[in-house]
Design an enzyme around this catalytic site. Structure first.
Site, mmCIF file in Angstrom:
data_model
loop_
_atom_site.group_PDB
_atom_site.id
_atom_site.type_symbol
_atom_site.label_atom_id
_atom_site.label_comp_id
_atom_site.label_asym_id
_atom_site.label_seq_id
_atom_site.Cartn_x
_atom_site.Cartn_y
_atom_site.Cartn_z
ATOM 1 N N ASP A 88 38.573 -44.310 56.957
ATOM 2 C CA ASP A 88 37.447 -45.372 57.333
ATOM 3 C C ASP A 88 37.411 -46.561 56.793
ATOM 4 O O ASP A 88 37.330 -47.094 55.726
ATOM 5 C CB ASP A 88 36.556 -44.552 56.504
ATOM 6 C CG ASP A 88 34.616 -45.176 57.110
ATOM 7 O OD1 ASP A 88 34.681 -45.842 58.139
ATOM 8 O OD2 ASP A 88 34.313 -44.671 56.265
ATOM 9 N N ASP A 104 35.550 -47.705 63.644
ATOM 10 C CA ASP A 104 36.295 -48.322 62.493
ATOM 11 C C ASP A 104 36.616 -47.055 61.560
ATOM 12 O O ASP A 104 36.616 -46.905 60.471
ATOM 13 C CB ASP A 104 35.350 -48.755 61.207
ATOM 14 C CG ASP A 104 34.294 -48.214 60.885
ATOM 15 O OD1 ASP A 104 33.586 -47.919 61.368
ATOM 16 O OD2 ASP A 104 33.529 -48.627 59.706
ATOM 17 N N GLU A 105 36.446 -45.842 61.855
ATOM 18 C CA GLU A 105 36.898 -44.533 61.358
ATOM 19 C C GLU A 105 37.799 -42.926 62.389
ATOM 20 O O GLU A 105 37.695 -43.352 63.515
ATOM 21 C CB GLU A 105 36.035 -43.973 60.491
ATOM 22 C CG GLU A 105 34.520 -43.033 61.652
ATOM 23 C CD GLU A 105 33.534 -42.511 60.582
ATOM 24 O OE1 GLU A 105 34.086 -41.790 59.801
ATOM 25 O OE2 GLU A 105 32.725 -43.198 61.215
HETATM 26 MG MG LIG Z 1 32.780 -47.411 58.391
#
Ligand SMILES: [Mg+2]
Length: 449
Positions: free
Chosen positions: A51, A144-145
């Protein structure tokens, strides 16, 4: 958890060397760094959750070093909410999804930056590409993960999954100028929990041996996907800690949490058989805005819808996607969400066609009700090559496509503001709107940091 034990293997995240740890090492024997991870299962765990740390805010700091030591909030509008805030802002109590006025009250000196989705999408893609170089088993959860299954990659990378992940984190910092946090475990649920334990620049491990005891005293809300309502319901029935769920009768959990019930009991026992499923495609692209004042009239909402259509179209083009289902989202002044969808005769990327469908949907909802939020999204994707051909009955579409293409080029050169945002491109009424087909909410634009 980085549980130390005499037999622990140890890895330095700075110089990437591995050591046998005869006892608890405080610093790396090779480089002196304190950033060591140590765990008895260090060489055998292979399921990771990665993450990015405060993704949007970190990118903004990277691109403007004067922001480095300031509290930064990415978000916008008078009544907007915080998309992402940096870790400095968090020390003031600012959080994602907090109303902006509240965030600024908590941290008046915060620098507010308007989100630049296009930029974040580009960086997100770079991160994703680097993940794919580690393993084909990458399952993105948001921009974003992602989950990664690194089992069987030791030969390819000449390294344990843990070392491969540490190298990855270092590479992302060096090449992209942002940081990530990593959770390593044997199950998805635990990997996700672990990545959140020691943010930013974290690397946490939850192994098979300590999973159940680790979970024992953690609140039920730690389980990903458990909203405040579910947490409250379970708490009322006496299930406050994850440990409380371990011996719970399945029927009781079923009554409280539906088909999620048995899953909760499994999780509490450290059991999560879900596999990493690679490449969960983008299911929808959408843009929404919280209005400065509640609006009811179609004439007032229409130009706002147009701007949202332009943004959504821009993102579709950036992602090389064309969509066929258009979803309008509205939130009433008293926070009721309404979604209405329609399916187009062919896929499109064009703001004008998206708008034509969206305004038909909007018109039907303008019945005196006041709205505080409006959004428009596209789903049901295909490749751009299959989009916007028109046919004998629709000769306008190819012309629109040429016009929007020309405008996009101008915008790319002179910036969005250079081109009037009027309704100049809008289509005349669409002739045969199809009935609403879906009530699924479009994907949220802002991932949690
Ligand atoms: Mg994040």
């Amino acid at each position: 958890m980085t549980a130390l034990s005499p037999a622990s293997r140890c890895l330095c995240r700075d110089c990437l060397t591995e050591h046998e740890a005869a006892g608890a090492l405080r610093r790396c024997p090779a480089c002196g760094s304190p950033r060591l991870i140590s765990h008895v299962e260090l060489d055998t765990l292979s399921l990771a959750h990665i993450d990015c740390d405060a993704f949007y805010a970190t990118i903004e700091k990277r691109d403007d070093p004067s922001l480095q030591d300031k509290p930064v909030i990415v978000g916008g509008g008078k009544r907007g909410v915080v998309s992402t805030c940096c870790y400095i802002a968090r020390t003031y109590g600012v959080r994602s999804a907090m109303p902006m006025f509240k965030a600024l009250k908590a941290c008046p000196e915060a620098v507010v930056v308007k989100p630049n989705m296009q930029k974040y999408v580009v960086v997100g893609r770079e991160v994703r590409q680097m993940m794919r170089e580690l393993t084909p088993l990458v399952e993105p959860l948001s921009i974003d993960e992602a989950f990664l299954d690194l089992s069987g990659t030791e030969r390819l990378h000449h390294a344990s999954p843990a070392l491969t992940l540490a190298r990855f984190a270092k590479r992302v910092e060096g090449e992209l100028g942002i940081t990530v946090s990593i959770g390593l475990s044997y199950a998805k649920f635990l990997a996700k929990v672990a990545s959140d334990l020691d943010k930013p620049r974290g690397f946490s491990i939850i192994g098979r041996n300590e999973a159940v005891s680790f979970l024992e005293d953690k609140p039920v809300g730690l389980i990903p996907g458990m909203g405040p309502a579910s947490v409250a319901k379970l708490a009322e029935a006496g299930f406050k800690l994850i440990g409380d769920l371990r011996e719970a009768p399945v029927e009781k959990l079923f009554r409280l949490a539906g088909k999620d019930g048995p899953r909760l009991k499994n999780l509490a026992n450290g059991i999560d058989p879900r596999q990493v499923t690679p490449e969960r495609e983008t299911k929808s692209v959408s843009t929404e805005t919280t209005l400065d004042v509640d609006l009811a009239r179609f004439e007032e909402l229409e130009p706002i819808l147009w701007r949202l259509c332009e943004k959504t179209s821009k993102r579709l083009k950036a992602a090389e996607l064309a969509g066929r289902t258009v979803t309008l989202k509205l939130k009433t002044a008293d926070f009721h969400s309404i979604t209405r969808a329609t399916r187009l005769p062919e896929p499109t990327q064009l703001a004008a066609r998206l708008f034509a469908a969206g305004r038909d949907l909007l018109k039907r909802e303008c019945n005196g009700q006041r709205y505080r939020l409006i959004g428009i999204g596209m789903s049901d994707f295909s490749a751009p090559a299959e989009a916007d051909h028109g046919d004998l009955a629709d000769t306008a579409t190819p012309k629109l496509k040429a016009m929007e293409g020309a405008l996009d080029k101008l915008r790319a050169r002179f910036g969005d503001e250079a081109i009037g945002k009027g309704l100049s491109l809008r289509l005349p009424q669409r002739r045969s709107p199809e009935p609403a087909t879906s009530r699924k909410a479009p994907e949220e634009e802002d991932p949690d940091a």
